[in-house]
Design an enzyme around this catalytic site. Structure first.
Site, PDB file in Angstrom:
ATOM      1  N   GLU A 200       0.845  -1.196   0.000  1.00 50.34           N
ATOM      2  CA  GLU A 200       0.000   0.000   0.000  1.00 50.34           C
ATOM      3  C   GLU A 200       0.886   1.255   0.000  1.00 50.34           C
ATOM      4  O   GLU A 200       1.926   1.301   0.652  1.00 50.34           O
ATOM      5  CB  GLU A 200      -0.877  -0.003   1.250  1.00 50.34           C
ATOM      6  CG  GLU A 200      -1.758   1.232   1.425  1.00 50.34           C
ATOM      7  CD  GLU A 200      -2.507   1.222   2.750  1.00 50.34           C
ATOM      8  OE1 GLU A 200      -3.533   1.915   2.840  1.00 50.34           O
ATOM      9  OE2 GLU A 200      -2.064   0.532   3.699  1.00 50.34           O
TER      10      GLU A 200
ATOM     11  N   LYS B 233      -9.655   2.758  -2.096  1.00 51.65           N
ATOM     12  CA  LYS B 233      -9.839   2.116  -0.792  1.00 51.65           C
ATOM     13  C   LYS B 233     -11.197   2.466  -0.196  1.00 51.65           C
ATOM     14  O   LYS B 233     -11.532   3.636  -0.013  1.00 51.65           O
ATOM     15  CB  LYS B 233      -8.713   2.556   0.149  1.00 51.65           C
ATOM     16  CG  LYS B 233      -8.680   1.847   1.488  1.00 51.65           C
ATOM     17  CD  LYS B 233      -7.478   2.360   2.299  1.00 51.65           C
ATOM     18  CE  LYS B 233      -7.328   1.660   3.629  1.00 51.65           C
ATOM     19  NZ  LYS B 233      -6.173   2.204   4.390  1.00 51.65           N
TER      20      LYS B 233
ATOM     21  N   CYS C 206      -5.433  -2.900   2.746  1.00 51.95           N
ATOM     22  CA  CYS C 206      -5.153  -2.794   4.175  1.00 51.95           C
ATOM     23  C   CYS C 206      -6.390  -2.901   5.075  1.00 51.95           C
ATOM     24  O   CYS C 206      -6.874  -3.987   5.339  1.00 51.95           O
ATOM     25  CB  CYS C 206      -4.377  -1.506   4.439  1.00 51.95           C
ATOM     26  SG  CYS C 206      -3.450  -1.538   6.001  1.00 51.95           S
TER      27      CYS C 206
END
Length: 259
Positions: free
Chosen positions: A44, A110, A144
Site C-alpha cells: 500500500e 480504498k 489494508c
C-alpha cells in the site's frame, strides 16, 4: 486461460514521502527477479509510505509513478499492482492500480479509510469493488483496513484470488495473520497479503508478515518478519476447482446487498 499463476510478493521498506527513491528501489528489486512471473505485488502507498500529507505527494493518473508502473509492466511482461496517492477531480484517493503489460489499468479506491489516524479526513473513500480478469483468473484487489470487513470481501463473484496490499503496523500484526487466513477460508479463494517493513516518517513500525493462504487456509508462502524480501509463489487453478467441487460452501452463502 492459465492453470497456473506465478506471483512475486515484494515486502519492502519505504522511503518516506519520496516517490522517486521508492520507484528506483522497486526497480532494482524487480530487476532482481530472475524468473518469469505473471504478477508483481507492491505494498500500500508504495511510493510514499502511509502518509496523510496527500497535498505534498499526490500524483495524477498521468504522473510519473503511473507511467513507471506501465513501463515496468511492459518490460517484465507481468501485471504490476500496488496503491499510491492519487489526486483526481479535486479529491485525494488511496488508489490501487492493477497495470497490465499492455498498459491497461484497472483502479480501486480504498473503501474503508482508517479512521484511527484520520485517513477519512484526507482521502475520499471508494464505493466500488472491482474484479480483474487476468489470464483467465478472477482477482479481487483490496487495501489494508479493508481486511477487517468481511462483508466487503465476500466472494459473490466466484473470484479466484483475494489480494490485500497494506501498511499494517507491528502492534496488530497478529490480527493481520488471523484475518488473512480467515478471508481465504470463508471465501474459498487464495488470499494474499503484501505488507511493508521498517519504520515510517511518523515512527510507526512494520513487520511485514506478507503471506499467501490457499482455499482451506493453509499458509503456502510467507516472508521473514521485519526483513525486506521477495517471495515467488505459484497458484494452481486445479486446487480451487478440486476443493470447491468437494466442499460446496459457497453455494450456502447468505445473499445480501452492500449499500
Amino acid at each position: 486461460m492459465q492453470d497456473q499463476l506465478k506471483i512475486a510478493l515484494l515486502q519492502s521498506d519505504l522511503v518516506w514521502e519520496d516517490p522517486k527513491q521508492n520507484r528506483s528501489r522497486f526497480s532494482e528489486k524487480i530487476q532482481a527477479i530472475h524468473e518469469a512471473v505473471d504478477m508483481i505485488i507492491l505494498p500500500e502507498m508504495f511510493s510514499t509510505g502511509f502518509t496523510m500529507n496527500a497535498k505534498a505527494v499526490a500524483e495524477t493518473m498521468d504522473g510519473e509513478t503511473v507511467r513507471w508502473m506501465q513501463e515496468t509492466a511492459l518490460k517484465t511482461n507481468a501485471a504490476l499492482m500496488g496503491s499510491l496517492v492519487i489526486e483526481d477531480s479535486g479529491h485525494y484517493y488511496n488508489r490501487l492500480l492493477f497495470v497490465e503489460p499492455s498498459g491497461a489499468i484497472a483502479t480501486y479506491n480504498k473503501r474503508h479509510t482508517f479512521t484511527l489516524v484520520g485517513e477519512e479526513k484526507t482521502y475520499t473513500a471508494g464505493t466500488e469493488k472491482i474484479i480483474v480478469d487476468y489470464k483467465g483468473w478472477k482477482i479481487c484487489p483490496l487495501i489494508c483496513y479493508d481486511l477487517r470487513f468481511p462483508v466487503w470481501a465476500r466472494n459473490t463473484e466466484d473470484y479466484d484470488v483475494l489480494i490485500y496490499v497494506a501498511n499494517w503496523p507491528k502492534p496488530r500484526v497478529e490480527a493481520w495473520d488471523a484475518l488473512l487466513k480467515a478471508r481465504a477460508i470463508e471465501n474459498m479463494s487464495y488470499c494474499i497479503g503484501v505488507n511493508r517493513v521498517g519504520v515510517d516518517g511518523v515512527n510507526i513500525e512494520y513487520l511485514g508478515h506478507s503471506a499467501v493462504y490457499d482455499v482451506l487456509g493453509a499458509c503456502i508462502a510467507n516472508t521473514r518478519p521485519g526483513k525486506e524480501q521477495t517471495v515467488l509463489v505459484s497458484l494452481e487453478k486445479r486446487h480451487i476447482t478440486a476443493y470447491r467441487s468437494k466442499f460446496k460452501f459457497l453455494n450456502d452463502r447468505d445473499a445480501f446487498t452492500v449499500v
